[in-house]
Design a protein around this motif. Sequence first.
Motif, PDB file in Angstrom:
ATOM      1  N   GLU A 167       0.851  -1.188   0.000  1.00 11.64           N
ATOM      2  CA  GLU A 167       0.000   0.000   0.000  1.00 11.64           C
ATOM      3  C   GLU A 167       0.891   1.244   0.000  1.00 11.64           C
ATOM      4  OE1 GLU A 167      -3.586  -1.912   2.764  1.00 11.64           O
ATOM      5  OE2 GLU A 167      -1.859  -0.908   3.682  1.00 11.64           O
ATOM      6  N   ILE A 168       0.604   2.173  -0.913  1.00 10.51           N
ATOM      7  CA  ILE A 168       1.396   3.390  -0.992  1.00 10.51           C
ATOM      8  C   ILE A 168       1.142   4.241   0.248  1.00 10.51           C
ATOM      9  CG2 ILE A 168       1.904   5.478  -2.306  1.00 10.51           C
ATOM     10  CD1 ILE A 168       2.754   2.919  -3.707  1.00 10.51           C
ATOM     11  N   VAL A 169       2.201   4.567   0.952  1.00 15.59           N
ATOM     12  CA  VAL A 169       2.112   5.393   2.154  1.00 15.59           C
ATOM     13  C   VAL A 169       2.292   6.860   1.806  1.00 15.59           C
ATOM     14  CG1 VAL A 169       3.241   5.934   4.348  1.00 15.59           C
ATOM     15  CG2 VAL A 169       2.831   3.551   3.700  1.00 15.59           C
ATOM     16  N   GLU A 405      -0.873   3.853 -10.960  1.00 21.27           N
ATOM     17  CA  GLU A 405       0.336   3.364 -11.621  1.00 21.27           C
ATOM     18  C   GLU A 405       1.427   3.008 -10.612  1.00 21.27           C
ATOM     19  OE1 GLU A 405       0.474   7.959 -11.994  1.00 21.27           O
ATOM     20  OE2 GLU A 405      -1.014   6.332 -11.958  1.00 21.27           O
ATOM     21  N   PHE A 406       1.487   3.747  -9.514  1.00 19.55           N
ATOM     22  CA  PHE A 406       2.477   3.440  -8.493  1.00 19.55           C
ATOM     23  C   PHE A 406       2.059   2.235  -7.658  1.00 19.55           C
ATOM     24  CE2 PHE A 406       3.974   8.042  -8.742  1.00 19.55           C
ATOM     25  CZ  PHE A 406       5.130   7.697  -9.424  1.00 19.55           C
ATOM     26  N   GLU A 407       0.762   2.038  -7.484  1.00 19.75           N
ATOM     27  CA  GLU A 407       0.299   0.856  -6.764  1.00 19.75           C
ATOM     28  C   GLU A 407       0.669  -0.419  -7.523  1.00 19.75           C
ATOM     29  OE1 GLU A 407      -3.873   1.497  -6.148  1.00 19.75           O
ATOM     30  OE2 GLU A 407      -3.533   2.343  -4.148  1.00 19.75           O
ATOM     31  N   VAL A 408       0.590  -0.357  -8.842  1.00 17.22           N
ATOM     32  CA  VAL A 408       0.959  -1.505  -9.670  1.00 17.22           C
ATOM     33  C   VAL A 408       2.447  -1.813  -9.513  1.00 17.22           C
ATOM     34  CG1 VAL A 408       1.204  -2.330 -12.043  1.00 17.22           C
ATOM     35  CG2 VAL A 408      -0.896  -1.160 -11.339  1.00 17.22           C
ATOM     36  N   VAL A 409       3.285  -0.766  -9.596  1.00 17.04           N
ATOM     37  CA  VAL A 409       4.726  -0.953  -9.443  1.00 17.04           C
ATOM     38  C   VAL A 409       5.047  -1.493  -8.048  1.00 17.04           C
ATOM     39  CG1 VAL A 409       6.971   0.208  -9.417  1.00 17.04           C
ATOM     40  CG2 VAL A 409       5.260   0.852 -11.117  1.00 17.04           C
ATOM     41  N   ALA A 410       4.373  -0.970  -7.026  1.00 15.08           N
ATOM     42  CA  ALA A 410       4.607  -1.420  -5.651  1.00 15.08           C
ATOM     43  C   ALA A 410       4.317  -2.907  -5.512  1.00 15.08           C
ATOM     44  CB  ALA A 410       3.747  -0.606  -4.688  1.00 15.08           C
ATOM     45  N   ALA A 411       3.198  -3.351  -6.066  1.00 12.24           N
ATOM     46  CA  ALA A 411       2.831  -4.762  -5.979  1.00 12.24           C
ATOM     47  C   ALA A 411       3.849  -5.639  -6.704  1.00 12.24           C
ATOM     48  CB  ALA A 411       1.436  -4.971  -6.567  1.00 12.24           C
ATOM     49  N   GLN A 412       4.310  -5.195  -7.876  1.00 15.91           N
ATOM     50  CA  GLN A 412       5.286  -5.965  -8.638  1.00 15.91           C
ATOM     51  C   GLN A 412       6.612  -6.074  -7.891  1.00 15.91           C
ATOM     52  OE1 GLN A 412       5.324  -3.656 -12.253  1.00 15.91           O
ATOM     53  NE2 GLN A 412       3.682  -4.860 -13.210  1.00 15.91           N
ATOM     54  N   MET A 413       7.049  -4.966  -7.306  1.00 17.35           N
ATOM     55  CA  MET A 413       8.347  -4.974  -6.621  1.00 17.35           C
ATOM     56  C   MET A 413       8.295  -5.812  -5.345  1.00 17.35           C
ATOM     57  SD  MET A 413      10.075  -1.253  -7.116  1.00 17.35           S
ATOM     58  CE  MET A 413      10.590  -0.722  -8.767  1.00 17.35           C
ATOM     59  N   LEU A 414       7.197  -5.737  -4.621  1.00 14.37           N
ATOM     60  CA  LEU A 414       7.107  -6.523  -3.396  1.00 14.37           C
ATOM     61  C   LEU A 414       6.977  -8.007  -3.719  1.00 14.37           C
ATOM     62  CD1 LEU A 414       7.257  -5.910  -0.427  1.00 14.37           C
ATOM     63  CD2 LEU A 414       4.767  -5.887  -0.338  1.00 14.37           C
ATOM     64  N   LYS A 415       6.303  -8.330  -4.824  1.00 20.76           N
ATOM     65  CA  LYS A 415       6.197  -9.721  -5.256  1.00 20.76           C
ATOM     66  C   LYS A 415       7.580 -10.276  -5.608  1.00 20.76           C
ATOM     67  CE  LYS A 415       3.780 -12.653  -8.635  1.00 20.76           C
ATOM     68  NZ  LYS A 415       4.971 -13.239  -9.316  1.00 20.76           N
ATOM     69  N   ARG A 416       8.359  -9.482  -6.356  1.00 18.98           N
ATOM     70  CA  ARG A 416       9.702  -9.940  -6.728  1.00 18.98           C
ATOM     71  C   ARG A 416      10.593 -10.059  -5.503  1.00 18.98           C
ATOM     72  NH1 ARG A 416      12.294 -13.498  -9.239  1.00 18.98           N
ATOM     73  NH2 ARG A 416      14.311 -12.877 -10.135  1.00 18.98           N
ATOM     74  N   HIS A 417      10.420  -9.162  -4.559  1.00 24.21           N
ATOM     75  CA  HIS A 417      11.153  -9.227  -3.296  1.00 24.21           C
ATOM     76  C   HIS A 417      10.898 -10.560  -2.598  1.00 24.21           C
ATOM     77  CE1 HIS A 417      12.624  -7.914   0.690  1.00 24.21           C
ATOM     78  NE2 HIS A 417      11.490  -8.384   1.178  1.00 24.21           N
ATOM     79  N   GLY A 418       9.634 -10.961  -2.547  1.00 26.55           N
ATOM     80  CA  GLY A 418       9.292 -12.227  -1.920  1.00 26.55           C
ATOM     81  C   GLY A 418       9.878 -13.421  -2.653  1.00 26.55           C
ATOM     82  N   GLU A 419       9.867 -13.366  -3.981  1.00 33.72           N
ATOM     83  CA  GLU A 419      10.433 -14.467  -4.776  1.00 33.72           C
ATOM     84  C   GLU A 419      11.928 -14.609  -4.535  1.00 33.72           C
ATOM     85  OE1 GLU A 419       7.290 -14.067  -8.551  1.00 33.72           O
ATOM     86  OE2 GLU A 419       9.320 -13.212  -8.666  1.00 33.72           O
ATOM     87  N   LEU A 420      12.636 -13.494  -4.538  1.00 33.04           N
ATOM     88  CA  LEU A 420      14.079 -13.546  -4.329  1.00 33.04           C
ATOM     89  C   LEU A 420      14.416 -13.987  -2.908  1.00 33.04           C
ATOM     90  CD1 LEU A 420      15.099 -10.295  -6.239  1.00 33.04           C
ATOM     91  CD2 LEU A 420      15.535 -12.660  -6.945  1.00 33.04           C
ATOM     92  N   ARG A 421      13.605 -13.577  -1.954  1.00 35.26           N
ATOM     93  CA  ARG A 421      13.842 -14.002  -0.579  1.00 35.26           C
ATOM     94  C   ARG A 421      13.664 -15.516  -0.453  1.00 35.26           C
ATOM     95  NH1 ARG A 421      10.290 -11.056   3.830  1.00 35.26           N
ATOM     96  NH2 ARG A 421       8.680 -12.164   2.644  1.00 35.26           N
ATOM     97  N   ALA A 422      12.629 -16.048  -1.131  1.00 30.33           N
ATOM     98  CA  ALA A 422      12.401 -17.499  -1.109  1.00 30.33           C
ATOM     99  C   ALA A 422      13.558 -18.243  -1.767  1.00 30.33           C
ATOM    100  CB  ALA A 422      11.088 -17.826  -1.802  1.00 30.33           C
ATOM    101  N   GLU A 423      14.069 -17.671  -2.864  1.00 33.31           N
ATOM    102  CA  GLU A 423      15.199 -18.306  -3.551  1.00 33.31           C
ATOM    103  C   GLU A 423      16.422 -18.353  -2.643  1.00 33.31           C
ATOM    104  OE1 GLU A 423      15.927 -16.299  -7.225  1.00 33.31           O
ATOM    105  OE2 GLU A 423      13.922 -16.713  -8.047  1.00 33.31           O
ATOM    106  N   ARG A 424      16.636 -17.292  -1.900  1.00 35.97           N
ATOM    107  CA  ARG A 424      17.792 -17.266  -0.987  1.00 35.97           C
ATOM    108  C   ARG A 424      17.647 -18.293   0.123  1.00 35.97           C
ATOM    109  NH1 ARG A 424      19.681 -11.009   0.221  1.00 35.97           N
ATOM    110  NH2 ARG A 424      20.241 -10.464  -1.933  1.00 35.97           N
TER     111      ARG A 424
END
Length: 429
Positions: A167-169, A405-424
């Motif tokens: 959520e955009i703060v 448009e920023f909410e979309v980017v936020a969701a994409q970046m947090l999703k990728r963050h979770g994927e990379l964390r799982a990979e680690r």
Amino acid sequence: MTTSEKTEEKPKDAPQVYTFRDEDIQRARDLVGVYHAVTQREQFTRATPDVMRNFARSYGDDNPLFVDEEYGLDTRWGGQIAPPMINIGLTKDLLADPVPKEQRRPSFRGIHVFVSGTTTDWYRPVYDGDTLYSFQGFSDVELKESEFAGRSLIVTRSHVQMNQRAEIVQIQKVITIHTERHESKKRNKYKAIEPATYTAEDIAKIDEIYAAEQRRGGQVRYFEDVTVGEDLGTMAKGPLTTTDMVVFHSGGYGFAPYTPSTGRLTYKNRQRIAPFYIDNEQGIPDVAQRIHWDSDYARSIGLPAAYDYGMMRDCWLTHYLTDWMGDDAWLVSMSSQMRKFNYQGDTHTITGEVVGKRVVDDQYLVDVEFRGTSQRGEVTCPATATIALPSRETGLVNLPTAPKEFEVVAAQMLKRHGELRAERRNAAR
């Protein structure tokens, strides 16, 4: 080698001179509108009662909504919330894919940077337990001549912060002026400014302002009761001291990636960003950032004394607004300019007035103009703001809606963050 690339032979002990490179300027222009995850952390990464309290107190704010973990339970927010400017001290690093070489930001190493203004939009409060992440990018890049420092680059950078739910703060646009050190040293227009001194009577007059300051708090300020031209009162800030700067940093202003450090951490930082460290009068490498607390260094580049951070004055300005508007209101937006330096020893009074009222959709908005004025009578930080107040007709304020448009980017970046964390985690098993 072209004429512009030739350099004069200098004595071995001559200070290194840093200038803008055309390729860095062009790269900055090419990156306008490109946003990347912030992969470095600030001093704090998760909001807690202690973090919120200490940050508010770092710029002199004792609002119980920000500093008391029990007080907020009886407000419309249902708990303690963070001060508006918490973004400058609270950011957790996002995991992200490597930035392509052609999209990497120029470093402008060895170049002075001054914050000249900000525009911030707030969308939702930060509560105990919230984690903040950020992504940012250039919004505008302009090359121009500056009266103080000659050739300057004006860079506007947008910082978008989101919580752990994507959520955009808030969204903050920061205008910075990049100047060449050797040029700024040649400018002497500020040398005539005398440092402020005070008598006991002078301090007593400042104390009278502090004693008379009032916070609206739980007494609801309704939209219908506000009139255009209404005085917002007077707030004092200062006289500015080195202690103020130390408290501001210790309270949360991390200034990453240039966070003040010591010992081995400083050694490591010098290896990473050597141009940021400049020898002091004892031959010791120290941060260029000491211009905010080392008046001898400030004088060496043509200023009469050390000066504050622009972000500190933004904190002051939001303090002024939140004291006036009360617990039930919401600070929608604020734009500020840093027109003059605020030197050590300077004292500011903040004053303002209501300049407009309007109803937009379901929001009852009040527009204000306000400013910080130094003891020299100079307005150093003019500002405007919009505040949503409760209406007697509808009750609670409604929070603004963040750009889609920023909410979309936020969701994409947090999703990728979770994927990379799982990979680690999987790789570590």
